[in-house]
Design an enzyme around this catalytic site. Structure first.
Site, mmCIF file in Angstrom:
data_model
loop_
_atom_site.group_PDB
_atom_site.id
_atom_site.type_symbol
_atom_site.label_atom_id
_atom_site.label_comp_id
_atom_site.label_asym_id
_atom_site.label_seq_id
_atom_site.Cartn_x
_atom_site.Cartn_y
_atom_site.Cartn_z
ATOM 1 C CB SER A 200 35.506 27.684 8.058
ATOM 2 O OG SER A 200 36.770 27.556 7.660
ATOM 3 C CG ASP A 430 35.483 29.558 0.634
ATOM 4 O OD1 ASP A 430 36.515 29.499 0.906
ATOM 5 O OD2 ASP A 430 34.498 29.386 1.308
ATOM 6 C CG HIS A 468 36.505 31.432 4.025
ATOM 7 N ND1 HIS A 468 36.116 29.970 3.856
ATOM 8 C CD2 HIS A 468 37.003 31.588 5.182
ATOM 9 C CE1 HIS A 468 36.407 29.257 5.068
ATOM 10 N NE2 HIS A 468 36.755 30.297 5.812
#
Length: 539
Positions: A200, A430, A468
């Site tokens: 990320s 995600d 994610h």
């Protein structure tokens, strides 16, 4: 390393990783580091120097051996800016390698130096347990620990220019150089190899070090990277406004309806009905089939909800030039298997509003912090009133932020010429960083450098069903990326026939081939759907 695949290079690496440090006349003492200052001259960017705040020996516990835990601070040039706080773990049985962890969200806390890698393999104890010296920082500001729903959503530091530059990337260089200085003070030698791993924001940071300081790390693992961070912020604003429109918000029931409908329509496109959509491109589900014939009924979506879902799953064009050169954001594949029923990480459980609820979508809260602290620097500014496609008087400021935050240099030849290797990995479900954006970055690299040059130093892997940080995934990805990277950097063996494991507790450790982009795993029609050998990577 997986059973049955031990190689000569694997044995060499295993032996090397168990070799204690050499080069010091006497065993290093952890407590000696308490007296060490970090001179500003050893850091490649301006600071006021640094200091060790604490150094203590930590006894072995479980898989993590005895190590020296150092906490330090790097002081800013601007006295009103916060310090960069960092931690460094120096194992007594050192394998002569170092690894820096990236952060997440708006950072503000130091990642656990005894932690594991993003999308790490099942049962992995982390690099420190394997003998790596590990380090990380808070990127130059300290988040409020009680910030709701998580400290990683505290963007209040953005009102200070130096803190903002540190977060955008400068803290990476300062932390790396300070950590290397202390590491050499302790072991009397520098590491043979250095690696970076993050997801990320940490994935963006991995690309930042490869772009800006190509000689600092031998290998980088960049997972679900938010490389075009300011452009993503603008998309978050677009998403927040779409979900805040009258009658547009999808509550948990509506999110589940949309998600389940997509799975029913597209799950079997890869030949296996297993809850994982591998052929994301081939899934062309249109939410209009769920349209309510009248009003807001059970098992259907209103026109406003359908419009919101389409807005989030479609590309956004800014409509005006920005300094980074980005022109838009590709949108999220929420209609091709993304898990939207994931609370805050997905659409949230409450519609975006003023003030922004703490159970609104993470992206909406991220936008709110960015507008109030980065763009307007007015904590009372109403973020939903700023249209990211028509920002009016804030257009110039937004453009400046894109130049600072969009880490979009794609010519990585300086990194590759020094032997650097890059692994990119992203889940196709995600909720916070679109895998389409990572594809975009990789394809730009191919255009700038040529396919052969990119193949020599980089790989992109997409994991169907992974979301994610394995937050609520149909397929929670687990892969020994660090082992693959070491074999490539240190032995010249490029990744080949890699396998990813579903680390969900109830997933029976099912496996899939980790397919190199642009291929994806398709079931061969025979064998167990829980075994990678029953799938082939197809284009």
């Amino acid at each position: 390393m997986r059973a049955g695949r031990t190689t000569t290079i694997g044995l060499v690496l295993a032996v090397a990783m168990s070799v204690p440090a050499t080069g010091a006349a006497d065993p290093p003492r952890c407590e000696d580091l308490r007296e060490v200052a970090v001179p500003g001259r050893v850091m490649g960017l301006p600071t006021s120097g640094g200091e060790v705040l604490d150094a203590r020996t930590v006894a072995a516990s479980g898989p993590i051996g005895e190590h020296c835990r150092v906490t330090g601070a790097i002081h800013p040039v601007d006295p009103s800016a916060p310090d960069i706080v960092f931690e460094l773990a120096l194992p007594s049985e050192w394998n002569h390698r170092a690894l820096m962890f990236g952060g997440g969200g708006y950072n503000g806390t130091v990642p656990a130096v005894e932690g594991t890698l993003p999308f790490g393999p099942p049962g992995d104890a982390g690099p420190l347990a394997s003998g790596f010296a590990t380090f990380a920082s808070d990127s130059g500001h300290q988040a409020a620990p009680d910030h709701e729903p998580t400290p990683s959503l505290d963007g209040s530091f953005g009102v200070n220019d130096e803190a903002l530059r540190n977060f955008a990337g400068d803290a990476l260089k300062k932390t790396r150089d300070a950590a290397m200085y202390l590491l050499r003070q302790h072991y009397r030698v520098k590491p043979d190899r250095s690696y970076f791993a993050g997801g990320s924001t940490g994935g963006r940071e991995g690309l930042a070090v490869a772009q800006r300081w190509p000689g600092d790390f031998d290998g980088v693992i960049s997972a679900y990277p938010a490389w075009n961070a300011a452009s993503l912020d603008l998309f978050f604003g677009h998403m927040a406004r779409a979900l805040a429109a009258p009658e547009a918000f999808l509550d948990e029931r509506d999110q589940a309806l949309l998600y389940d409908s997509v799975v029913r329509a597209c799950d079997g496109l890869d030949g296996a009905t297993d809850g994982v959509i591998s052929d994301a491109v081939g899934c062309d589900f249109d939410p209009k089939v769920l349209r309510c014939e009248s009003g807001d009924g059970e098992g259907c979506l209103t026109p406003a909800q359908i419009e919101a879902a389409r807005a989030i799953s479609s590309p956004l064009e800014f409509g005006y030039p920005v300094a980074s050169g980005e022109t838009g954001y590709p949108g999220f594949p929420v209609l091709s298997g993304a898990n939207m029923n994931a609370g805050v990480l997905g659409f949230g459980t409450t519609a975006p509003a003023e003030p922004m609820p703490t159970d609104a979508a993470y992206g909406a809260q991220f936008w709110d912090q960015w507008v109030r602290h980065f763009v307007t620097r007015d904590p009372d500014f109403g973020s939903l009133g700023l249209d990211p496609t028509r920002p009016g008087p804030w257009r110039e400021r937004i453009s400046e932020l894109t130049a600072l935050q969009d880490v979009n240099e794609v010519d990585l030849r300086p990194f590759a010429r020094r032997g650097g290797k890059l692994l990119l990995v992203h889940g196709t479900a995600d909720q916070l960083v679109s895998h389409r954006s990572t594809i975009d970055y990789y394809q730009r690299m191919m255009s700038a450098m040529g396919a052969e040059a990119v193949e020599d130093f980089s790989r992109l892997y997409l994991v169907p069903g992974a979301d994610h940080a394995n937050a609520n995934a149909a397929f929670a990805a687990g892969w020994d990326s660090l082992g693959a990277l070491q074999r490539w950097v240190e032995g010249g063996h490029a990744p080949h026939d890699e396998v990813v494991t579903d680390v969900n507790p109830d997933a029976r450790q099912r496996t899939r081939p980790l397919c190199e982009f642009p291929t994806w795993p398709r079931y061969d029609g025979t064998g167990s759907v829980d075994e990678a050998g029953s799938f082939s990577c197809v284009d």
